[in-house]
Design a protein around this motif. Structure first.
Motif, PDB file in Angstrom:
ATOM      1  N   MET A   1       0.712  -1.008   0.105  1.00 55.91           N
ATOM      2  CA  MET A   1       0.300   0.030   0.343  1.00 55.91           C
ATOM      3  C   MET A   1       0.768   1.423  -0.092  1.00 55.91           C
ATOM      4  O   MET A   1       0.678   2.464  -0.463  1.00 55.91           O
ATOM      5  CB  MET A   1      -0.849   0.155   1.486  1.00 55.91           C
ATOM      6  CG  MET A   1      -2.319  -1.289   1.140  1.00 55.91           C
ATOM      7  SD  MET A   1      -3.683  -0.638   2.533  1.00 55.91           S
ATOM      8  CE  MET A   1      -2.756  -0.403   3.524  1.00 55.91           C
ATOM      9  N   TYR A  33     -11.157   4.619   0.827  1.00 60.27           N
ATOM     10  CA  TYR A  33     -11.241   2.899   1.256  1.00 60.27           C
ATOM     11  C   TYR A  33      -9.484   2.342   1.997  1.00 60.27           C
ATOM     12  O   TYR A  33     -10.248   1.817   3.153  1.00 60.27           O
ATOM     13  CB  TYR A  33     -10.672   2.130   0.047  1.00 60.27           C
ATOM     14  CG  TYR A  33     -12.193   2.166  -0.804  1.00 60.27           C
ATOM     15  CD1 TYR A  33     -13.505   1.709  -0.420  1.00 60.27           C
ATOM     16  CD2 TYR A  33     -12.171   2.621  -1.865  1.00 60.27           C
ATOM     17  CE1 TYR A  33     -14.534   1.467  -0.966  1.00 60.27           C
ATOM     18  CE2 TYR A  33     -13.247   2.934  -2.682  1.00 60.27           C
ATOM     19  CZ  TYR A  33     -14.758   1.921  -2.096  1.00 60.27           C
ATOM     20  OH  TYR A  33     -15.611   2.680  -2.779  1.00 60.27           O
ATOM     21  N   TRP A  34      -9.008   3.178   2.496  1.00 57.59           N
ATOM     22  CA  TRP A  34      -7.234   3.105   3.070  1.00 57.59           C
ATOM     23  C   TRP A  34      -6.979   4.287   4.064  1.00 57.59           C
ATOM     24  O   TRP A  34      -6.298   4.284   4.391  1.00 57.59           O
ATOM     25  CB  TRP A  34      -6.520   2.880   1.834  1.00 57.59           C
ATOM     26  CG  TRP A  34      -6.767   1.624   1.100  1.00 57.59           C
ATOM     27  CD1 TRP A  34      -7.303   1.239  -0.087  1.00 57.59           C
ATOM     28  CD2 TRP A  34      -6.947  -0.043   1.840  1.00 57.59           C
ATOM     29  NE1 TRP A  34      -7.386   0.105  -0.616  1.00 57.59           N
ATOM     30  CE2 TRP A  34      -7.198  -0.906   0.680  1.00 57.59           C
ATOM     31  CE3 TRP A  34      -6.032  -0.341   2.933  1.00 57.59           C
ATOM     32  CZ2 TRP A  34      -7.661  -2.174   0.727  1.00 57.59           C
ATOM     33  CZ3 TRP A  34      -6.539  -2.133   3.182  1.00 57.59           C
ATOM     34  CH2 TRP A  34      -7.388  -2.647   2.122  1.00 57.59           C
ATOM     35  N   MET A  40      -9.178  -0.174   9.083  1.00 55.60           N
ATOM     36  CA  MET A  40      -8.299  -0.911   7.934  1.00 55.60           C
ATOM     37  C   MET A  40      -8.943  -2.423   8.834  1.00 55.60           C
ATOM     38  O   MET A  40      -9.242  -2.802   9.719  1.00 55.60           O
ATOM     39  CB  MET A  40      -6.433  -0.889   7.381  1.00 55.60           C
ATOM     40  CG  MET A  40      -6.133   0.112   6.622  1.00 55.60           C
ATOM     41  SD  MET A  40      -4.627  -0.075   6.703  1.00 55.60           S
ATOM     42  CE  MET A  40      -4.248   1.125   6.172  1.00 55.60           C
TER      43      MET A  40
END
Length: 194
Positions: A1, A33-34, A40
């Motif tokens: 990521m 989303y992150w 998470m």
């Protein structure tokens, strides 16, 4: 990521206005989303810990890079502790269902290996791996309380090895590490404890 974030930031800072626009748009979608560490998926994070190249130290290294509020280190410590706690629950759940396997994995000794830091590279992924390997060499933890700590303290595999086969590693090391935890996490079959 972190590699994705680094590449998006390169696009955003690009002299090309089109690349900057695309990078900004993609970063907004990525953040949707992150964005927050607390949100998470913990099972995805446990899958990272179960990867023998990375383990728990990987989260300690990359969480600060992903965290939006760089001044709040408590979130990183809290998240690392939470992931380890869930990992311990998983192990205890599996150890209770098969005590023989749990005891057998406790009786095996820890392997030793040395990892050298690679030369500097412009590639974001290679830079992240190099920084992580440097941190891993600096860390020295000696207390082993249970099988989870034993796994986390084993010498990690080389994260720069692009030919590393994670599932083959787990199959080969089933006697040393409670295999069923790893195989179920990677298969998405989780017990009710999580």
């Amino acid at each position: 990521m972190c590699t994705i974030v680094a590449e998006l930031e390169k696009c955003i800072k690009s002299d090309d206005p089109l690349m900057g626009s695309i990078g900004t748009s993609m970063k907004m979608k990525f953040d949707k989303y992150w964005n927050k560490l607390e949100d998470m998926n913990k099972i995805l994070l446990i899958a990272v810990v179960l990867d023998p190249r990375y383990k728990m130290l990987y989260l300690e290294y990359f969480f600060p890079k992903l965290q939006q509020d760089k001044t709040n280190g408590d979130v990183v410590s809290l998240m690392v502790g939470e992931v380890k706690s869930i990992f311990l629950k998983l192990f205890k759940e599996y150890a209770a269902s098969d005590p023989e396997v749990a005891q057998a994995s406790l009786d095996v000794t820890l392997p030793k290996s040395a990892n050298a830091i690679a030369d500097e590279c412009e590639d974001s992924h290679a830079q992240n791996i190099q920084g992580f390997k440097k941190l891993r060499q600096e860390k020295d933890v000696v207390e082993i309380k249970d099988e989870v700590d034993k796994y986390l303290l084993e010498a990690a595999e080389d994260p720069a090895n692009l030919k590393f086969d994670l599932l083959a590693w787990w199959k080969e090391n089933a006697a040393r590490v409670q295999y069923v935890v790893g195989s179920d996490v990677f298969a998405g079959e989780m017990p009710n404890c999580c």
